[in-house]
Scaffold this motif. Structure first.
Motif, short mmCIF file in Angstrom:
data_model
loop_
_atom_site.label_atom_id
_atom_site.label_comp_id
_atom_site.label_asym_id
_atom_site.label_seq_id
_atom_site.Cartn_x
_atom_site.Cartn_y
_atom_site.Cartn_z
N ARG A 60 -91.71 73.91 92.72
CA ARG A 60 -91.20 73.93 91.35
C ARG A 60 -89.74 74.40 91.29
NH1 ARG A 60 -94.03 76.91 86.10
NH2 ARG A 60 -92.40 76.34 84.60
N PHE A 61 -89.40 75.37 92.12
CA PHE A 61 -88.06 75.97 92.02
C PHE A 61 -87.17 75.64 93.22
CE2 PHE A 61 -90.91 78.82 89.62
CZ PHE A 61 -90.29 78.78 88.39
N SER A 62 -87.58 74.67 94.05
CA SER A 62 -86.83 74.39 95.28
C SER A 62 -85.37 74.02 95.01
CB SER A 62 -87.51 73.29 96.09
OG SER A 62 -87.62 72.10 95.32
N GLY A 63 -85.13 73.20 93.97
CA GLY A 63 -83.77 72.78 93.69
C GLY A 63 -82.84 73.95 93.42
N LYS A 64 -83.30 74.88 92.59
CA LYS A 64 -82.47 76.03 92.25
C LYS A 64 -82.32 76.96 93.45
CE LYS A 64 -82.74 77.72 88.18
NZ LYS A 64 -83.19 78.38 86.92
N LEU A 65 -83.42 77.19 94.18
CA LEU A 65 -83.37 78.09 95.33
C LEU A 65 -82.47 77.55 96.44
CD1 LEU A 65 -87.13 79.17 95.55
CD2 LEU A 65 -85.20 80.57 94.78
N GLN A 66 -82.53 76.24 96.67
CA GLN A 66 -81.68 75.65 97.70
C GLN A 66 -80.20 75.79 97.35
OE1 GLN A 66 -83.16 71.66 98.18
NE2 GLN A 66 -85.00 72.34 99.25
N GLY A 67 -79.91 75.87 96.06
CA GLY A 67 -78.53 76.08 95.65
C GLY A 67 -77.99 77.44 96.03
N TRP A 68 -78.89 78.39 96.32
CA TRP A 68 -78.47 79.73 96.73
C TRP A 68 -78.25 79.85 98.24
CZ3 TRP A 68 -82.64 83.10 93.77
CH2 TRP A 68 -82.49 82.89 92.39
N GLU A 69 -78.68 78.84 99.00
CA GLU A 69 -78.60 78.94 100.46
C GLU A 69 -77.15 79.08 100.93
OE1 GLU A 69 -82.58 76.40 101.77
OE2 GLU A 69 -80.59 75.50 101.97
N ARG A 70 -77.00 79.84 102.02
CA ARG A 70 -75.69 80.02 102.64
C ARG A 70 -75.74 79.43 104.04
NH1 ARG A 70 -74.54 85.14 103.88
NH2 ARG A 70 -72.30 85.03 103.49
N GLY A 71 -74.87 78.50 104.34
CA GLY A 71 -74.86 77.88 105.66
C GLY A 71 -73.74 78.46 106.51
N PRO A 72 -73.67 78.08 107.80
CA PRO A 72 -74.66 77.21 108.45
C PRO A 72 -75.92 77.99 108.82
CG PRO A 72 -72.98 77.86 110.01
CD PRO A 72 -72.55 78.44 108.69
N ARG A 73 -77.04 77.27 108.89
CA ARG A 73 -78.30 77.91 109.25
C ARG A 73 -78.38 78.15 110.75
NH1 ARG A 73 -81.64 73.30 106.08
NH2 ARG A 73 -81.42 74.05 103.95
N SER A 74 -79.29 79.03 111.13
CA SER A 74 -79.58 79.23 112.55
C SER A 74 -80.28 77.99 113.09
CB SER A 74 -80.47 80.45 112.76
OG SER A 74 -81.74 80.25 112.19
N THR A 75 -80.28 77.85 114.42
CA THR A 75 -80.91 76.68 115.05
C THR A 75 -82.37 76.57 114.66
OG1 THR A 75 -79.40 76.90 116.92
CG2 THR A 75 -81.35 75.53 117.24
N GLU A 76 -83.09 77.70 114.62
CA GLU A 76 -84.51 77.68 114.31
C GLU A 76 -84.77 77.29 112.87
OE1 GLU A 76 -86.73 81.07 115.40
OE2 GLU A 76 -86.45 80.77 117.55
N GLU A 77 -83.77 77.47 112.01
CA GLU A 77 -83.96 77.15 110.60
C GLU A 77 -83.50 75.74 110.25
OE1 GLU A 77 -86.16 78.69 109.06
OE2 GLU A 77 -85.02 79.47 107.37
N SER A 78 -82.99 74.99 111.21
CA SER A 78 -82.58 73.62 110.92
C SER A 78 -83.80 72.75 110.66
CB SER A 78 -81.77 73.04 112.09
OG SER A 78 -82.53 73.05 113.27
N VAL A 79 -83.67 71.79 109.75
CA VAL A 79 -84.77 70.88 109.43
C VAL A 79 -84.58 69.61 110.25
CG1 VAL A 79 -85.94 69.58 107.62
CG2 VAL A 79 -84.94 71.81 107.12
N ASN A 80 -85.46 69.39 111.21
CA ASN A 80 -85.34 68.23 112.09
C ASN A 80 -85.85 66.97 111.41
OD1 ASN A 80 -84.36 69.56 114.55
ND2 ASN A 80 -86.33 70.61 114.49
N THR A 81 -85.34 65.85 111.84
CA THR A 81 -85.82 64.56 111.35
C THR A 81 -86.64 63.90 112.44
OG1 THR A 81 -83.76 63.52 112.08
CG2 THR A 81 -83.87 64.26 109.80
N LEU A 82 -87.52 63.00 112.04
CA LEU A 82 -88.36 62.29 113.00
C LEU A 82 -87.61 61.10 113.60
CD1 LEU A 82 -91.72 62.27 111.01
CD2 LEU A 82 -91.07 63.77 112.89
N SER A 83 -88.11 60.63 114.71
CA SER A 83 -87.54 59.43 115.33
C SER A 83 -88.03 58.20 114.56
CB SER A 83 -87.98 59.36 116.79
OG SER A 83 -89.40 59.28 116.87
N ASP A 84 -87.91 57.04 115.15
CA ASP A 84 -88.35 55.80 114.50
C ASP A 84 -89.84 55.51 114.70
OD1 ASP A 84 -85.78 55.33 113.61
OD2 ASP A 84 -85.21 54.25 115.42
#
Length: 521
Positions: free
Chosen positions: A359-383
């Motif tokens: 519900r509040f992800s949009g607002k909370l993500q606006g508070w994030e401070r980058g860059p994130r640590s390696t463990e906190e990166s969101v990986n993407t999948l392959s094909d």
């Protein structure tokens, strides 16, 4: 223990489970009722509670990575939270004393002691919350448990200083404990897989606790350290699984014990409810600190909500302060009731933690401070068309089977970063991610996936992935493992393919044997 106390705990736990809440809330209520009715003995309950906490710290040690304790988001959050919360709580307690003279504390030292006791969060509640959701190895769980261990170290330091029982000179010998690792490892192998394995767990957990107590250190920390010595062993996971049910049974005594402190009287009852209500501010502090220390909003929120309680250590600190004459004994029962209330407040928050983030992800993500640590990166999948959520034995077995038939078109998702590195070294296409992470799936190009297999250790967690994928409008096939008939039915009703690991194990065994038999000449 009085058999009626056990019956009362069972009935109350069953009732709360029927209402959709964890049974532990029923055990809390049962403790207050048993005390009011004069059932059972507080000393016997306390002994069982102590054993449960010792096993809890030992099993945490079996899963704990030392690197997680020295991470800034762990020790930094624990330290800054205490620096912020203790003065604010002291001001609140002092203000209450000015408004209601009968609540005035005898000295500033008394106020600071109470504020310190109320600054911790509950190790028992947080750990059980993550276990029930199947999140014991998730990043937010590792951060939260690390914070709790740092808080425990603060509490131990206070208890040592306040009691005057400083560690003996022999405590220096504890630095040699890692030398015992090879011996403990050989013993763990030699005990096999039966009851001796369970007995080994009890012996080393209680032995570590006794060793630390012998040199005037807190025994629970000894159990934690011994668990950490064994956490890299191949059989540590098997040992953990064999002890987990025993630990849960003994922890019932912990929840009952809170109620055996009784209820405060008069205005102290009102204070307890006020302290319980104020616990809703606790996760806000943790959330702000974790985001400030460059953690993802989701990680910060889930860790913060899990810490929205008062701690069992607060009771210990209050009891010692009462013994030393710093505060009145009525504060012990007041903190006990506030602790119980905080559990009732934190439970619905944690049950809806993922919905709150959605519900509040949009607002909370606006508070994030980058860059994130390696463990906190969101990986993407392959094909890959085929995705396997969970890289345990079942998940990796499914990967190997499918990769033989669809080479290069299968990928695994695993939330344990060290395990991901090991699987990739074995040639398994695996990415670091949490199947219940909404942000992860939003970057996963779901329309390109044809089949997703969910094979996590916990049915509730599996269904969380299903619900999340369906909410994200996934149109491909979903397959989910099950272990019991009621789980299988729920999965089918959700429109998914299911494989019952227990009921269909014989089919898989026979199929494997037939593939290994050489055709007759």
């Amino acid at each position: 223990m009085e058999p009626l106390v056990i019956l009362l705990a069972f009935v109350a736990g069953l009732g709360f489970r029927a209402l959709g809440y964890p049974p532990l809330l029923g055990y809390l209520l049962a403790g207050f009722v048993a005390h009011a009715l004069g059932l059972g003995q507080g000393q016997a309950v306390g002994t069982i509670a102590d054993l449960g906490i010792t096993l809890l710290l030992f099993t945490i040690g079996l899963k704990l990575n030392l690197r997680e304790l020295i991470a800034p988001q762990v020790w930094g959050t624990a330290t800054l939270q205490m620096i912020a919360v203790v003065p604010l709580t002291w001001l609140a307690l002092t203000g209450a004393g000015l408004l209601i003279p009968s609540l005035a504390l005898p000295s500033p030292e008394a106020g600071l002691t109470l504020a310190f006791a109320l600054s911790f969060s509950s190790t028992v509640f947080t750990t059980k919350t993550f276990e029930e959701r199947g999140e014991a190895v998730a990043i937010h769980a590792a951060i939260a448990i690390g914070i709790l261990i740092i808080q425990d170290l603060f509490a131990v330091t206070y208890l040592v200083a306040a009691s005057g029982k400083f560690p003996s000179v022999y405590a220096l010998a504890l630095v040699a404990l890692p030398l015992l690792r090879p011996l403990l490892g050989r013993l763990l192998v030699s005990v096999g897989h039966g009851e001796l394995l369970v007995l080994f767990g009890f012996v080393v957990a209680l032995g570590g606790a006794g060793l630390f107590e012998a040199v005037n250190l807190k025994g629970d920390l000894g159990a934690l350290v011994i668990g950490m010595l064994l956490n890299s062993h191949d059989k540590s996971t098997e040992l953990y699984k064999n002890l987990i049910q025993f630990k849960d049974i003994f922890l019932i005594g912990f929840f009952l014990q809170i109620g055996f402190n009784g209820l405060p009287g008069g205005e102290m009852l009102l204070v307890a409810f006020m302290l319980g209500a104020l616990i809703v501010l606790r996760p806000v502090v943790y959330l702000c600190l974790l985001i400030w220390l460059r953690q993802r909003a989701r990680t910060s929120l889930l860790a913060a909500l899990s810490l929205a309680t008062y701690s069992e250590f607060g009771l210990i600190v209050a009891q010692l302060a009462t013994k030393e004459g710093i505060i009145d004994s009525a504060w012990v029962t007041t903190i006990a009731l506030a602790l119980a209330i905080s559990f009732f407040v934190a439970t619905p928050l944690n049950n809806r933690a993922r919905d709150i983030y959605a519900r509040f992800s949009g607002k909370l993500q606006g508070w994030e401070r980058g860059p994130r640590s390696t463990e906190e990166s969101v990986n993407t999948l392959s094909d890959a068309d085929i995705v396997i959520v969970g890289a345990g034995r079942v998940g990796t077995g499914a990967y190997r089977y499918l990769d033989e038939r669809y080479p290069g078109n299968v990928v695994c998702i695993e939330e344990n970063k060290d395990k991901v590195a090991g699987l990739m070294a074995e040639g398994i296409n695996c990415v670091h991610g949490d199947g219940n992470d909404r942000d992860f799936w939003q970057l996963a190009s779901l329309p390109a996936r044809k089949l997703i297999l969910v094979s996590l250790t916990n049915h509730r967690e599996n269904m969380g992935v299903v619900k999340l994928l369906q909410n994200e409008r996934f149109k491909g096939q979903l397959a989910v493992v099950s272990r019991y008939a009621d789980e299988e039915q729920e999965i089918r009703e959700a429109g998914c393919i299911t494989f019952n690991l227990y009921a269909e194990a014989g089919h898989g065994f026979a199929e494997h044997v037939l593939t290994q038999i050489q055709p007759a000449n």
